[in-house]
Design an enzyme around this catalytic site. Structure first.
Site, PDB file in Angstrom:
ATOM      1  N   LYS A 111       0.862  -1.185   0.000  1.00 19.66           N
ATOM      2  CA  LYS A 111       0.000   0.000   0.000  1.00 19.66           C
ATOM      3  C   LYS A 111       0.890   1.223   0.000  1.00 19.66           C
ATOM      4  CE  LYS A 111      -4.557   0.570   0.387  1.00 19.66           C
ATOM      5  NZ  LYS A 111      -5.507  -0.487   0.033  1.00 19.66           N
TER       6      LYS A 111
HETATM    7  N1  GLU Z   1      -7.202   0.052  -3.103  1.00 17.20           N
HETATM    8  C1  GLU Z   1      -7.918  -1.130  -3.406  1.00 17.20           C
HETATM    9  C2  GLU Z   1      -7.939  -2.058  -2.200  1.00 17.20           C
HETATM   10  O1  GLU Z   1      -7.778  -1.626  -1.081  1.00 17.20           O
HETATM   11  C3  GLU Z   1      -7.459  -1.823  -4.689  1.00 17.20           C
HETATM   12  C4  GLU Z   1      -6.032  -2.248  -4.728  1.00 17.20           C
HETATM   13  C5  GLU Z   1      -5.586  -2.760  -6.083  1.00 17.20           C
HETATM   14  O2  GLU Z   1      -6.388  -2.843  -7.006  1.00 17.20           O
HETATM   15  O3  GLU Z   1      -4.395  -3.053  -6.183  1.00 17.20           O
HETATM   16  O4  GLU Z   1      -8.197  -3.223  -2.318  1.00 17.20           O
END
Ligand code: GLU
Length: 421
Positions: A111
């Site tokens: 993240k």
């Molecule tokens: N931000 C989204 C999540 O928390 C998607 C992450 C992604 O597609 O890599 O799952």
């Protein structure tokens, strides 16, 4: 931030570690593997000097945490928010790891986040900040290394700036460095609505096992952003009635039902759900404790604290947000027999279609939207069934079962890989 009883909000990474501890106990994990899973593989903190429109320079702080790559390149969104912290990003990266594992897609978890208030910034400022952040993390990301995507207050346009900056630095186009891109540069059809759509597929499965008739069901959405609004619009197509919704500016409710599509259009025009015709105002705590069939927290972490959990009247909770329920609140919901579809399962539709986007990019192909949605349904429904089976087999909550599936597979990968050197 303080909750209604002025208790400080728990640290999201402490919550993630507590969840891991519970899963480790059920799985009888070796101490060494438990320790490895308690530590992110890599944490990067960067300074992001940005020229503001005033001519002044502001230095933002950004993070990228790569929690695990045992099952494949790390994967996860980038968040722009004033309350971003390293511990929050670590928690979100940890949850991404379990999420990709439960969905059984070949990714680890990551993240990113930048401490900023995007609502108070111009598009030009956001672009310059995004490009400098990308340059700062460029050596750590890549299509076979770590693939970012949108998260809270980032979108397809932000992804396009990342592609352009990363590609400029490499000297050739690398659209597959991120997912959630605009369609014109290799984004996947269906990605923008995938988180909400996936959560509806899990709701339909949950309704089957709990004998809930979705044609007669009522629901409330806390956080009418991308995930929450799409969830509402798609669930409405199943015949369920949206009775309340909120965003960072406030909430609205109507016993007669609120048309989700009209609410999306209203928010698009005014910037908030507040003031929608035919509704009364409601605060977040009131919304979370409404007498509805389905409650969908779709905003930020720690929305459902023990104080809130004691008053929850919904039969079912479907977590579109990441980490909306604290471990202490989980215990209360569980003893009150509230059926919960946990975040790492319920909102995995986003990253599942990110995986489909990545595969299409690497193969230089593009699938029609119906094909993407069908593949999403197959994947997320399969994941729901596996988690539900696990919860039945071990007599645990859906949260614990999801963690057992997610953590268990990552632990298996680590065991198989062994430790270098
Ligand atoms: N931000 C989204 C999540 O928390 C998607 C992450 C992604 O597609 O890599 O799952």
């Amino acid at each position: 931030m303080l909750s209604q009883t002025n208790q400080p909000k728990p640290n999201a990474f402490d919550n993630a570690l507590e969840q891991l501890r519970i899963a480790a106990e059920y799985l009888k994990l070796e101490d060494g593997i438990h320790q490895m899973l308690s530590h992110p593989k890599r944490e990067v903190t960067v300074s992001i000097p940005t020229r503001m429109d005033s001519g002044e320079t502001h230095v933002f702080t950004g993070y990228r945490v790569q929690y695990s790559d045992a099952r494949g390149p790390s994967k996860g969104g980038i968040r722009y928010h004033p309350n971003v912290s390293l511990d929050e990003v670590k928690a979100l990266a940890c949850w991404m790891t379990w999420k990709c594992s439960i969905a059984d897609i070949p990714f680890g978890g990551a993240k990113g986040g930048v401490i900023c208030n995007p609502k108070a910034m111009s598009q030009h400022e956001l672009e310059r900040m995004t490009r400098r952040y990308t340059a700062a993390i460029a050596d750590f990301i890549g299509p076979y290394r770590d693939i970012p995507a949108p998260d809270v207050y980032t979108n397809a346009q932000v992804m396009a700036w990342i592609v352009d900056t990363y590609s400029a630095l490499k000297g050739y186009m690398v659209p597959e460095v991120v997912t959630g891109k605009p369609i014109s540069i290799g984004g996947s059809l269906g990605r923008d609505k995938a988180t909400g759509r996936g959560a509806v597929f899990t709701t339909a499965e949950a309704a089957k096992v709990k004998n809930l008739d979705l044609k007669k069901a009522t629901f409330a959405v806390e956080g009418f952003g991308n995930a929450g609004a799409n969830y509402a619009e798609i669930l409405q197509d199943y015949g369920s009635k949206l009775v309340a919704a909120s965003d960072s500016k406030g909430g609205v409710m109507s016993k007669n039902g609120i048309d989700a599509a009209k609410l999306i259009a209203f928010k698009g025009k005014t910037g908030s759900v507040v003031g929608m015709a035919g509704t009364q105002p409601i605060d977040d705590d009131g919304l979370l404790q409404l007498d509805v069939d389905i409650l969908c927290p779709a905003a930020l972490e720690n929305a459902i604290t023990p104080e809130i959990a004691r008053g929850v009247r919904a039969k079912m909770i479907v977590e579109c947000a990441n980490g909306p329920t604290t471990p202490a609140a989980d215990k209360i919901l569980d003893s009150n027999k509230v059926f919960l579809v946990p975040d790492i399962l319920a909102n995995s539709g986003g990253v599942i279609v990110s995986y489909l986007e990545w595969v299409q990019n690497l193969d230089r192909i593009s699938w029609p939207e119906l094909e993407v949605n069908t593949k999403l349904e197959d994947k997320i429904t399969g994941a729901f069934k596996e988690v539900y089976r696990t919860s039945q087999k071990h007599s645990t909550s859906m949260r614990t079962a999801a963690l057992m599936v997610g953590v268990g597979r990552v632990a298996d990968a680590i065991r198989t890989l062994g430790i270098f050197p």
